[in-house]
Scaffold this motif. Structure first.
Motif, mmCIF file in Angstrom:
data_model
loop_
_atom_site.group_PDB
_atom_site.id
_atom_site.type_symbol
_atom_site.label_atom_id
_atom_site.label_comp_id
_atom_site.label_asym_id
_atom_site.label_seq_id
_atom_site.Cartn_x
_atom_site.Cartn_y
_atom_site.Cartn_z
ATOM 1 N N CYS A 16 9.050 4.546 -22.947
ATOM 2 C CA CYS A 16 10.284 4.070 -23.583
ATOM 3 C C CYS A 16 10.119 2.596 -23.928
ATOM 4 O O CYS A 16 9.435 1.862 -23.207
ATOM 5 C CB CYS A 16 11.464 4.139 -22.616
ATOM 6 S SG CYS A 16 11.772 5.745 -21.930
ATOM 7 N N GLY A 17 10.772 2.162 -24.964
ATOM 8 C CA GLY A 17 10.813 0.730 -25.305
ATOM 9 C C GLY A 17 9.412 0.154 -25.448
ATOM 10 O O GLY A 17 8.548 0.685 -26.160
ATOM 11 N N THR A 18 9.193 -0.939 -24.771
ATOM 12 C CA THR A 18 7.898 -1.611 -24.837
ATOM 13 C C THR A 18 6.772 -0.707 -24.337
ATOM 14 O O THR A 18 5.660 -0.729 -24.884
ATOM 15 C CB THR A 18 7.976 -2.914 -24.003
ATOM 16 O OG1 THR A 18 8.828 -3.815 -24.718
ATOM 17 C CG2 THR A 18 6.633 -3.553 -23.803
ATOM 18 N N ALA A 19 7.045 0.068 -23.318
ATOM 19 C CA ALA A 19 6.007 0.966 -22.777
ATOM 20 C C ALA A 19 5.625 2.005 -23.841
ATOM 21 O O ALA A 19 4.450 2.405 -23.938
ATOM 22 C CB ALA A 19 6.520 1.646 -21.520
ATOM 23 N N THR A 79 11.801 4.513 -14.745
ATOM 24 C CA THR A 79 12.637 4.813 -15.914
ATOM 25 C C THR A 79 12.991 6.306 -15.931
ATOM 26 O O THR A 79 12.106 7.169 -15.939
ATOM 27 C CB THR A 79 11.898 4.387 -17.186
ATOM 28 O OG1 THR A 79 11.654 2.993 -17.085
ATOM 29 C CG2 THR A 79 12.691 4.675 -18.438
ATOM 30 N N VAL A 106 14.057 -9.331 -18.223
ATOM 31 C CA VAL A 106 14.338 -8.026 -18.838
ATOM 32 C C VAL A 106 13.315 -7.711 -19.940
ATOM 33 O O VAL A 106 12.839 -6.581 -20.065
ATOM 34 C CB VAL A 106 15.790 -7.995 -19.371
ATOM 35 C CG1 VAL A 106 16.011 -6.816 -20.288
ATOM 36 C CG2 VAL A 106 16.761 -7.926 -18.208
ATOM 37 N N ALA A 107 12.969 -8.718 -20.715
ATOM 38 C CA ALA A 107 11.984 -8.486 -21.783
ATOM 39 C C ALA A 107 10.586 -8.365 -21.180
ATOM 40 O O ALA A 107 10.117 -9.254 -20.483
ATOM 41 C CB ALA A 107 12.026 -9.646 -22.769
ATOM 42 N N SER A 108 9.966 -7.256 -21.473
ATOM 43 C CA SER A 108 8.630 -7.022 -20.913
ATOM 44 C C SER A 108 7.589 -7.826 -21.697
ATOM 45 O O SER A 108 7.540 -7.770 -22.919
ATOM 46 C CB SER A 108 8.336 -5.527 -20.994
ATOM 47 O OG SER A 108 7.131 -5.257 -20.346
ATOM 48 N N GLU A 164 15.979 -8.119 -28.632
ATOM 49 C CA GLU A 164 16.649 -7.968 -27.347
ATOM 50 C C GLU A 164 17.077 -9.290 -26.728
ATOM 51 O O GLU A 164 18.065 -9.338 -26.011
ATOM 52 C CB GLU A 164 15.847 -7.105 -26.354
ATOM 53 C CG GLU A 164 14.607 -7.707 -25.788
ATOM 54 C CD GLU A 164 13.898 -6.767 -24.797
ATOM 55 O OE1 GLU A 164 14.555 -6.070 -24.039
ATOM 56 O OE2 GLU A 164 12.651 -6.758 -24.808
ATOM 57 N N SER A 170 4.889 3.227 -17.770
ATOM 58 C CA SER A 170 6.158 2.646 -17.336
ATOM 59 C C SER A 170 5.900 1.455 -16.423
ATOM 60 O O SER A 170 5.301 1.613 -15.358
ATOM 61 C CB SER A 170 7.000 3.683 -16.588
ATOM 62 O OG SER A 170 8.142 3.081 -16.040
ATOM 63 N N GLN A 171 6.339 0.305 -16.846
ATOM 64 C CA GLN A 171 6.188 -0.890 -16.015
ATOM 65 C C GLN A 171 6.800 -0.631 -14.649
ATOM 66 O O GLN A 171 6.142 -0.790 -13.636
ATOM 67 C CB GLN A 171 6.883 -2.072 -16.716
ATOM 68 C CG GLN A 171 6.714 -3.432 -16.060
ATOM 69 C CD GLN A 171 7.563 -3.684 -14.832
ATOM 70 O OE1 GLN A 171 7.028 -4.101 -13.798
ATOM 71 N NE2 GLN A 171 8.840 -3.395 -14.894
ATOM 72 N N SER A 172 8.067 -0.258 -14.632
ATOM 73 C CA SER A 172 8.790 -0.117 -13.367
ATOM 74 C C SER A 172 8.391 1.130 -12.597
ATOM 75 O O SER A 172 8.505 1.181 -11.380
ATOM 76 C CB SER A 172 10.295 -0.050 -13.640
ATOM 77 O OG SER A 172 10.571 1.098 -14.429
ATOM 78 N N LYS A 221 11.143 -7.435 -29.147
ATOM 79 C CA LYS A 221 11.269 -8.625 -28.292
ATOM 80 C C LYS A 221 12.313 -9.572 -28.856
ATOM 81 O O LYS A 221 13.179 -10.047 -28.149
ATOM 82 C CB LYS A 221 9.898 -9.298 -28.214
ATOM 83 C CG LYS A 221 9.528 -9.884 -26.927
ATOM 84 C CD LYS A 221 8.959 -8.945 -25.888
ATOM 85 C CE LYS A 221 9.694 -7.675 -25.687
ATOM 86 N NZ LYS A 221 9.069 -6.732 -24.813
HETATM 87 O O1 M6R Z 1 9.912 0.153 -16.789
HETATM 88 P P1 M6R Z 1 9.552 0.794 -18.111
HETATM 89 O O2 M6R Z 1 8.273 0.267 -18.677
HETATM 90 O O3 M6R Z 1 9.559 2.290 -18.044
HETATM 91 O O4 M6R Z 1 10.713 0.351 -19.079
HETATM 92 C C1 M6R Z 1 10.773 0.859 -20.389
HETATM 93 C C2 M6R Z 1 11.750 0.083 -21.245
HETATM 94 O O5 M6R Z 1 13.040 0.168 -20.716
HETATM 95 C C3 M6R Z 1 11.370 -1.400 -21.350
HETATM 96 O O6 M6R Z 1 10.081 -1.553 -21.826
HETATM 97 C C4 M6R Z 1 12.329 -2.142 -22.302
HETATM 98 O O7 M6R Z 1 12.185 -1.680 -23.588
HETATM 99 C C5 M6R Z 1 12.104 -3.642 -22.200
HETATM 100 N N1 M6R Z 1 13.343 -4.309 -21.987
HETATM 101 C C6 M6R Z 1 11.489 -4.218 -23.427
HETATM 102 O O8 M6R Z 1 11.244 -5.571 -23.320
#
Ligand code: M6R
Length: 595
Positions: A291-294, A343, A389-391, A477, A338-340, A474
């Motif tokens: 999702c998103g950046t990932a 998600t 928040v911004a990855s 957001e 996924s960073q976290s 980026k």
């Molecule tokens: O933790 P995740 O990588 O799964 O999160 C996915 C997105 O929610 C995350 O990358 C989001 O798009 C960021 N805020 C972008 O900077």
């Protein structure tokens, strides 16, 4: 989304709990509150806005409590006001609850309960159920109530009826409990639990009872369960160092993040330990999900793989894949980024892949995150805790991981020795090309040009198109400027009608083979009055462009790693120039744990 933290200890735990919730603020910052037991009575303090507001109020009241829960909110049901802020207290004032997650059947339950609700939230319904079914034993009550709930939750509950216990229950939403010399804790994030000797990552339908010196975990049959003890690594989650913002600090950590990730996977053997060669050899299709950046890292991952190998590769947005009727063929390997690692959409997509019987890989930045337990194979990016928040650094580390993973595949499939090692060396060299001092001056300069724009565009082809997508996200957001990324060749199929004398267009031209075509697109924009900010390492005629950003002449295959850092810094400076807080953009939260 939403952070919960709780602690039961030998002395006043209010400062610990406030510190704990502060470390979770990236999960939401609409409102915050604490609930505590003082002189055997349940009390609550709530405030709208960031945790600093709550801290001021707590400082005024000065509570002393051995048993306390706290919450920082990202609103899902109801406005971000004091009434909808957690914790919630029962009408009889006996119970106090904080919740992270979504109760999907809350409307139906509300109707059945037929009582007065103070808030617009889904969470309050859990409290009303507890009040209704309480049988002088919170653990049993909680098990009973959980059977009525549909959705996701991590709950922390305190009660004046059982003041020496803190009750926890988990379904889907992440939840960790841990033991320290000062007491026991619960937290919605493994990185946020702070100093503990060890912790347990709760599983679905686990119920935990925390006392000052121990934790007991039960299943829904009220049988005690034994979970694996996890040693929590020290995390510097609250420390901005010499920087004013986490985002800035995290961008400056990019070279280290790349190097740390590469050090973990710089040999063939290091890869083989995680992902057996047999799995690679069997793979005919790959689907990359995020999702998103990932998701953008996955788009780049596809392009990196395609340069190397003859495998069918697709990308899927997790939130779309979960509703897709497409059943991937048996020899498909799915990669979840996924960073976290928490998600909700990505986790749901992963579970679906497993139901199809497919092999799954996770690429995540968080050790012991949910994704790491569910996927068959897990690769860690070692970017360190990402709080803004911004990855930023996580994205660049994810790209590094894709370069390495693709070379491992190539080494296995094509029997070419030394590819992983040479890619690792290349990445280490590239990380030295990230000249943050130079990039920062440049970015600040560009930010001053564009920060008053209402809307702008970013164009590129192939790899550069993905860079445009991620750069655009980026900027949007954290600066609230409308930005649209376009494949350069697509502009003339409609969107070019929006370009006028005031429109800034970022054009990425880092691929030699595509220069001619991309330049034509740049000229099309200039002809319509567009102000082009051109990023390239090539010597191009730039008379008519508004600004030229000349990049170092590095191996263009790795250029996405370098260019995005400049774009992240531009977004950062725009946000600061607009007097916004880049770490906490409106309406967003770091970890999106609801679908
Ligand atoms: O933790 P995740 O990588 O799964 O999160 C996915 C997105 O929610 C995350 O990358 C989001 O798009 C960021 N805020 C972008 O900077």
């Amino acid at each position: 989304m939403c952070g919960i933290f709780g602690m039961i200890g030998k002395s006043n735990v209010v400062p610990n709990v406030l510190g704990g919730i502060e470390g979770l603020e990236y999960r939401g910052y609409d409102s915050a509150g604490i609930g505590y037991i003082e002189k055997n009575k349940v009390k609550v303090i709530k405030q709208v806005g960031e945790i600093k507001n709550l801290k001021t109020e707590v400082g005024r009241v000065n509570p002393v409590s051995f048993n306390c829960v706290a919450h920082t909110r990202w609103a899902t049901h109801g406005k971000p006001n004091k009434t909808n802020a957690h914790p919630f207290v029962s009408t009889n004032k006996d119970f106090c609850l904080v919740h992270n997650g979504i109760i999907e059947n809350y409307a139906e339950l509300k109707k059945q309960l037929n009582c007065k609700f103070l808030s617009e939230t889904d969470s309050e319904v859990i409290l009303k159920l507890i009040e209704k079914y309480y049988c002088e034993n919170m653990l049993e009550t909680l098990v009973k109530v959980s059977k009525l709930l549909k959705g996701s939750y991590a709950l922390a509950i305190i009660s004046s009826k059982e003041p020496d216990k803190l009750f926890v229950s988990k379904m889907v939403s992440p939840c960790v409990v841990g033991i320290s010399a000062d007491g026991t804790k619960v937290c919605s994030d493994i990185n946020g639990i702070g100093k503990v000797d060890y912790s347990y990552v709760l599983e679905n339908n686990n119920f935990a009872v925390l006392t000052v010196d121990g934790i007991k975990i039960y299943n829904e049959k009220l049988e005690q369960v034994k979970l694996k003890k996890i040693k929590v690594e020290k995390s510097d989650i609250n420390n901005k160092g010499k920087f004013d913002y986490f985002m800035q600090k995290e961008i400056y950590e990019i070279p280290n993040s790349v190097n740390n990730t590469v050090n973990l996977y710089q040999t063939f053997e290091q890869f083989e330990k995680v992902l057996p060669k047999t799995i690679v050899k069997k793979t005919k299709n790959i689907i990359i999900v995020g999702c998103g950046t990932a998701y953008h890292a996955g788009l780049m991952g596809r392009k990196i793989f395609e340069q190397n190998l003859n495998i069918n590769i697709k990308n899927e947005l997790a939130s779309e894949f979960i509703y897709s009727k497409f059943v991937p063929p048996k020899n498909t390997l799915m990669i979840f980024v996924s960073q976290s690692g928490e998600t909700a959409d990505t986790l749901k997509a992963l579970k679906i892949a497993k139901q199809y019987g497919l092999k799954t890989i996770a690429i995540t930045n968080v050790k012991n995150s949910s994704i790491s337990f569910i996927a068959d194979y897990c690769f860690y990016t070692l970017a360190g805790a990402e709080v803004a928040v911004a990855s930023t650094k996580a994205y660049v580390s994810q790209l590094s991981m894709f370069y390495l993973l693709a070379s491992y595949f190539k080494e296995v499939i094509m029997d070419k020795i030394g590819l992983v090692e040479s890619t690792a060396n290349n990445l280490k060299n590239i990380s030295k090309q990230i000249n943050l001092t130079k990039f920062n001056i440049l970015a600040n300069n560009v930010a001053n040009d564009i920060y008053l724009s209402q809307s702008l565009y970013m164009i590129g082809r192939n790899f550069d198109y993905v860079t445009a997508l991620e750069s655009s996200l980026k900027l949007k957001e954290i600066s609230y400027i409308h930005s649209e990324a376009y494949a350069s060749g697509e502009l003339k199929h409609g969107t070019i009608s929006l370009i006028d004398n005031n429109t800034f267009v970022f054009a990425f031209l880092t691929e030699k083979d595509l220069l001619e075509k991309s330049l034509s697109n740049v000229n099309e924009v200039i002809s319509r009055g567009g102000k082009v900010i051109l990023l390239t390492q090539y010597n191009l005629k730039s008379d008519n462009v508004y600004k030229l950003i000349k990049l170092n002449n590095i191996d263009e295959f790795y250029m996405p790693i370098v260019v995005i850092v400049i774009m992240q810094l531009i977004a950062f400076h725009v946000s600061v120039l607009k007097k916004l807080n880049p770490d906490k953009p409106r309406s967003l939260a770091k970890s999106v744990t609801v679908e």
